[in-house]
Scaffold this motif. Structure first.
Motif, PDB file in Angstrom:
ATOM      1  N   VAL A   5       0.864  -1.178   0.000  1.00 19.81           N
ATOM      2  CA  VAL A   5       0.000   0.000   0.000  1.00 19.81           C
ATOM      3  C   VAL A   5       0.902   1.230   0.000  1.00 19.81           C
ATOM      4  N   ALA A   6       0.715   2.101  -0.998  1.00 26.24           N
ATOM      5  CA  ALA A   6       1.471   3.356  -1.059  1.00 26.24           C
ATOM      6  C   ALA A   6       0.942   4.263   0.044  1.00 26.24           C
ATOM      7  N   CYS A   7       1.840   4.714   0.940  1.00 27.24           N
ATOM      8  CA  CYS A   7       1.419   5.469   2.124  1.00 27.24           C
ATOM      9  C   CYS A   7       2.126   6.803   2.255  1.00 27.24           C
ATOM     10  N   ASP A   8       1.417   7.728   2.847  1.00 27.54           N
ATOM     11  CA  ASP A   8       1.977   8.980   3.355  1.00 27.54           C
ATOM     12  C   ASP A   8       1.625   8.991   4.829  1.00 27.54           C
ATOM     13  N   GLY A   9       2.581   8.635   5.650  1.00 22.61           N
ATOM     14  CA  GLY A   9       2.300   8.494   7.077  1.00 22.61           C
ATOM     15  C   GLY A   9       1.412   7.289   7.302  1.00 22.61           C
ATOM     16  N   LEU A  10       0.279   7.518   7.965  1.00 19.33           N
ATOM     17  CA  LEU A  10      -0.636   6.425   8.297  1.00 19.33           C
ATOM     18  C   LEU A  10      -1.856   6.372   7.387  1.00 19.33           C
ATOM     19  N   VAL A  11      -1.797   7.073   6.252  1.00 21.51           N
ATOM     20  CA  VAL A  11      -2.915   7.068   5.306  1.00 21.51           C
ATOM     21  C   VAL A  11      -2.428   6.632   3.926  1.00 21.51           C
ATOM     22  N   ILE A  12      -3.366   6.230   3.093  1.00 20.37           N
ATOM     23  CA  ILE A  12      -3.032   5.845   1.722  1.00 20.37           C
ATOM     24  C   ILE A  12      -2.622   7.093   0.950  1.00 20.37           C
ATOM     25  N   ALA A  13      -1.518   6.996   0.230  1.00 14.78           N
ATOM     26  CA  ALA A  13      -1.001   8.138  -0.530  1.00 14.78           C
ATOM     27  C   ALA A  13      -1.934   8.485  -1.684  1.00 14.78           C
ATOM     28  N   PHE A  22       6.003   2.398   1.408  1.00 12.40           N
ATOM     29  CA  PHE A  22       5.091   1.315   1.050  1.00 12.40           C
ATOM     30  C   PHE A  22       4.932   0.414   2.271  1.00 12.40           C
ATOM     31  N   THR A  23       3.691   0.229   2.704  1.00  9.13           N
ATOM     32  CA  THR A  23       3.419  -0.724   3.766  1.00  9.13           C
ATOM     33  C   THR A  23       3.105  -2.042   3.080  1.00  9.13           C
ATOM     34  N   CYS A  24       3.868  -3.065   3.402  1.00 10.06           N
ATOM     35  CA  CYS A  24       3.742  -4.359   2.737  1.00 10.06           C
ATOM     36  C   CYS A  24       3.176  -5.389   3.706  1.00 10.06           C
ATOM     37  N   TYR A  25       2.096  -6.047   3.280  1.00 13.07           N
ATOM     38  CA  TYR A  25       1.439  -7.066   4.094  1.00 13.07           C
ATOM     39  C   TYR A  25       1.672  -8.430   3.462  1.00 13.07           C
ATOM     40  N   GLY A  26       2.217  -9.350   4.245  1.00 10.26           N
ATOM     41  CA  GLY A  26       2.387 -10.729   3.793  1.00 10.26           C
ATOM     42  C   GLY A  26       1.116 -11.505   4.081  1.00 10.26           C
ATOM     43  N   VAL A  27       0.703 -12.336   3.135  1.00  6.46           N
ATOM     44  CA  VAL A  27      -0.539 -13.085   3.265  1.00  6.46           C
ATOM     45  C   VAL A  27      -0.243 -14.572   3.107  1.00  6.46           C
ATOM     46  N   GLU A  28      -0.735 -15.358   4.048  1.00  2.93           N
ATOM     47  CA  GLU A  28      -0.618 -16.810   3.963  1.00  2.93           C
ATOM     48  C   GLU A  28      -1.984 -17.414   4.226  1.00  2.93           C
ATOM     49  N   ASN A  29      -2.418 -18.288   3.330  1.00  7.99           N
ATOM     50  CA  ASN A  29      -3.712 -18.958   3.462  1.00  7.99           C
ATOM     51  C   ASN A  29      -4.864 -17.972   3.677  1.00  7.99           C
ATOM     52  N   GLY A  30      -4.795 -16.831   2.987  1.00  6.63           N
ATOM     53  CA  GLY A  30      -5.869 -15.853   3.055  1.00  6.63           C
ATOM     54  C   GLY A  30      -5.865 -14.965   4.287  1.00  6.63           C
ATOM     55  N   VAL A  31      -4.808 -15.034   5.091  1.00  8.85           N
ATOM     56  CA  VAL A  31      -4.732 -14.248   6.326  1.00  8.85           C
ATOM     57  C   VAL A  31      -3.466 -13.397   6.299  1.00  8.85           C
ATOM     58  N   ILE A  32      -3.597 -12.128   6.673  1.00  8.89           N
ATOM     59  CA  ILE A  32      -2.418 -11.258   6.763  1.00  8.89           C
ATOM     60  C   ILE A  32      -1.590 -11.711   7.957  1.00  8.89           C
TER      61      ILE A  32
END
Length: 135
Positions: A5-13, A22-32
Motif C-alpha cells: 500500500v502506497a502510504c503517506d504516514g498512516l494514510v493511503i497516498a 510502502f506498507t507491505c502485508y504478507g498473506v498466507e492462506n488468506g490471512v495477513i
C-alpha cells in the motif's frame, strides 16, 4: 502473496509515485501474517516496480497511479489497485476479501447460489449409511 500500500504516514497516498513509503502485508492462506514498511526513495517507476517485484509484491494499492507507473507495474506483473479513503490495513483487508470472495461477500453468494449440491449429496449418503447401520 504480498500486498503493498502506497502510504503517506498512516494514510493511503494520493499518488503512488510520490508516496513516502510502502506498507507491505504478507498473506498466507488468506490471512495477513506480516507487515513491514519500505521507504520510497524517489526511484523511477520501473526501478520502484522492480524492487516491489523482488520483494514478492503481487498488488499495489494507492489512490492514483501515473501512466508511467501503471505501465511499469503492468510490465512487471504487479496488479495496480485503486482505493479510496481508509487506513492501509483496511485497504489490504478489503483487497484480500475481494480477491478471495469476489465483489460480493460470502453471505450474498450463498443467497444467490443454488443449493449446495455436492454437500447435500454427501450428507444424504452419510444419513443412508447411518440408517442402514441402525436397522
Amino acid at each position: 502473496m504480498k500486498i503493498a500500500v502506497a502510504c503517506d504516514g498512516l494514510v493511503i497516498a494520493s499518488q503512488a509515485a510520490t508516496c513516502s513509503s510502502f506498507t507491505c502485508y504478507g498473506v498466507e492462506n488468506g490471512v495477513i501474517t506480516s507487515c513491514s514498511n519500505v521507504p520510497n526513495m524517489g526511484l523511477t517507476p520501473h526501478e520502484r516496480a522492480s524492487i516491489l517485484k523482488q520483494m514478492g509484491v503481487d498488488a499495489l494499492i494507492a489512490h492514483q497511479f501515473t501512466p508511467e507507473g501503471l505501465a511499469a507495474l503492468d510490465e512487471i506483473g504487479i496488479e495496480p489497485v485503486l482505493f479510496g479513503d481508509s487506513t492501509p490495513r483496511e485497504a489490504a483487508d478489503a483487497y484480500l476479501n475481494r480477491t478471495l470472495m469476489g465483489d460480493e461477500g460470502l453471505s450474498e453468494k450463498s443467497i444467490k447460489e443454488e443449493p449446495f449440491g455436492e454437500i447435500d449429496d454427501a450428507f444424504a449418503r452419510i444419513e443412508l449409511r447411518l440408517v442402514a447401520q441402525a436397522v
